[in-house]
Scaffold this motif. Structure first.
Motif, PDB file in Angstrom:
ATOM      1  N   PRO A  54      51.959  47.669  36.043  1.00 59.97           N
ATOM      2  CA  PRO A  54      52.339  47.827  37.284  1.00 59.97           C
ATOM      3  C   PRO A  54      51.342  47.392  38.455  1.00 59.97           C
ATOM      4  O   PRO A  54      50.232  47.120  38.095  1.00 59.97           O
ATOM      5  CB  PRO A  54      52.701  49.063  37.343  1.00 59.97           C
ATOM      6  N   ILE A  55      51.792  46.878  39.539  1.00 59.15           N
ATOM      7  CA  ILE A  55      50.880  46.444  40.538  1.00 59.15           C
ATOM      8  C   ILE A  55      51.342  47.087  41.803  1.00 59.15           C
ATOM      9  O   ILE A  55      52.351  47.542  42.124  1.00 59.15           O
ATOM     10  CB  ILE A  55      50.884  44.731  40.665  1.00 59.15           C
ATOM     11  N   ASP A  56      50.330  46.832  42.759  1.00 60.29           N
ATOM     12  CA  ASP A  56      50.353  47.555  44.229  1.00 60.29           C
ATOM     13  C   ASP A  56      50.808  46.196  45.009  1.00 60.29           C
ATOM     14  O   ASP A  56      49.889  45.427  45.601  1.00 60.29           O
ATOM     15  CB  ASP A  56      49.230  48.121  44.665  1.00 60.29           C
ATOM     16  N   ARG A  57      52.114  46.047  45.505  1.00 63.53           N
ATOM     17  CA  ARG A  57      52.444  44.785  46.093  1.00 63.53           C
ATOM     18  C   ARG A  57      51.886  44.861  47.500  1.00 63.53           C
ATOM     19  O   ARG A  57      51.915  43.687  48.132  1.00 63.53           O
ATOM     20  CB  ARG A  57      53.927  44.821  46.130  1.00 63.53           C
ATOM     21  N   SER A  58      51.416  46.024  47.878  1.00 68.85           N
ATOM     22  CA  SER A  58      50.956  45.901  49.365  1.00 68.85           C
ATOM     23  C   SER A  58      49.394  45.140  49.388  1.00 68.85           C
ATOM     24  O   SER A  58      49.261  44.715  50.558  1.00 68.85           O
ATOM     25  CB  SER A  58      50.477  47.323  49.923  1.00 68.85           C
ATOM     26  N   SER A  59      48.892  45.000  48.332  1.00 74.42           N
ATOM     27  CA  SER A  59      47.775  44.228  48.216  1.00 74.42           C
ATOM     28  C   SER A  59      47.837  42.738  47.660  1.00 74.42           C
ATOM     29  O   SER A  59      46.739  42.023  47.595  1.00 74.42           O
ATOM     30  CB  SER A  59      46.603  44.749  47.198  1.00 74.42           C
ATOM     31  N   LEU A  60      48.976  42.500  47.403  1.00 77.84           N
ATOM     32  CA  LEU A  60      49.295  41.236  46.817  1.00 77.84           C
ATOM     33  C   LEU A  60      49.276  40.040  48.127  1.00 77.84           C
ATOM     34  O   LEU A  60      49.877  40.205  48.933  1.00 77.84           O
ATOM     35  CB  LEU A  60      50.718  41.049  46.298  1.00 77.84           C
ATOM     36  N   ALA A  61      48.723  39.014  47.666  1.00 70.85           N
ATOM     37  CA  ALA A  61      48.744  37.812  48.910  1.00 70.85           C
ATOM     38  C   ALA A  61      49.111  36.722  48.093  1.00 70.85           C
ATOM     39  O   ALA A  61      48.777  36.233  46.675  1.00 70.85           O
ATOM     40  CB  ALA A  61      47.124  37.469  49.242  1.00 70.85           C
TER      41      ALA A  61
END
Length: 274
Positions: A54-61
């Motif tokens: 899983p990933i934290d999409r708030s930190s995705l660029a």
């Protein structure tokens, strides 16, 4: 599962995908020997039964890459995604670096406008902070890390947007016609997502960004080639709005020793104000 969406470009012009749709820059590698590099395209997907992180999409660029170290990280992700390496093979690390260097140099040349036939090329990457992945994806972090504005990040998805009439060794699109084709037609290639992070929507993110950038360039017709048996990649593109336009002739696929491809198309709203 390795997601190949569009094929990657090696030393000359190859394009492929790890969430792939039909084309890639390098062939599968199982030894330390040099390999043949086919031409550019979209993506092909190989299936590895591996649980996605899983990933934290708030930190995705998701953005166009400019800095060389990020282009290098993208090249490494493509080589990692488009090849099936045997870790026990003699000289495999040196061979991986050789392939990555070829891809990196070719990518820089295309972006700099030094490759004949390509009017404009942009590398679009999805990246995450190293701190989010360092405890669970060590190999990915080691291979695809770069530093931007003092922050360590990892390229987790990548593709090329190519403004050109056609891609080498691929069937060309039909739209737009006439002189407008030189300015209004573009193709996706080298589409791939890190296998550890499949099913997080990263393929949709980079394809969506490519459509935005294409509109800013004045592109009206965007294409992608995908292997006919690559169901994950086809599903990605179809859900992103692409529709079928043409099929590669079976004789051409046999001649190039690869799975037959189909050509998908989508119209792009022009946002270029010039």
């Amino acid at each position: 599962m390795t997601l190949l969406l569009s094929l990657p470009p090696p030393s000359s012009h190859c394009f492929s995908s790890s969430f792939s749709s039909g084309h890639r820059s390098s062939a599968v590698v199982t030894t330390g020997l040099p390999i043949r590099f086919p031409a550019v395209a979209a993506a092909t997907t190989t299936h590895h039964h591996q649980q996605s992180l899983p990933i934290d999409r708030s930190s995705l660029a998701v953005a166009e890459a400019v800095e060389e170290d990020q282009l290098w990280a993208a090249a490494c992700l493509r080589i990692r995604s488009f090849n099936d390496f045997q870790s026990s093979s003699f000289g495999i690390q040196d061979h991986k670096r050789y392939l990555a260097e070829r891809e990196f140099l070719a990518l820089k040349e295309r972006i700099a406008g030094k490759r004949e036939g390509f009017k404009r090329v942009s590398c679009i990457n999805a990246t995450l902070p190293l701190s989010q992945l360092s405890n669970s994806a060590n190999d990915l972090c080691a291979s695809c890390k770069f530093t931007s504005n003092g922050e360590d990040r990892v390229v987790v998805g990548t593709l090329d947007l190519n403004q050109c009439l056609w891609l080498p060794e691929e069937i060309p699109g039909r739209k737009p016609e006439g002189i407008e084709a030189e300015y209004g037609r573009a193709y996706l290639s080298n589409v791939c997502v890190a296998r550890e992070l499949h099913r997080n929507g990263l393929g949709y993110d980079i394809v969506s960004k490519s459509k935005t950038v294409a509109g800013e360039w004045g592109i009206t017709d965007l294409y992608v080639h995908v292997a006919v048996d690559n169901e994950p990649a086809k599903n990605l593109y179809l859900k992103s709005g692409f529709i079928h336009e043409n099929d590669e002739p079976a004789w051409q696929a046999r001649f190039l020793d690869r799975p037959r491809r189909i050509l998908l198309w989508i119209g792009v709203p022009c946002t270029n104000e010039l």
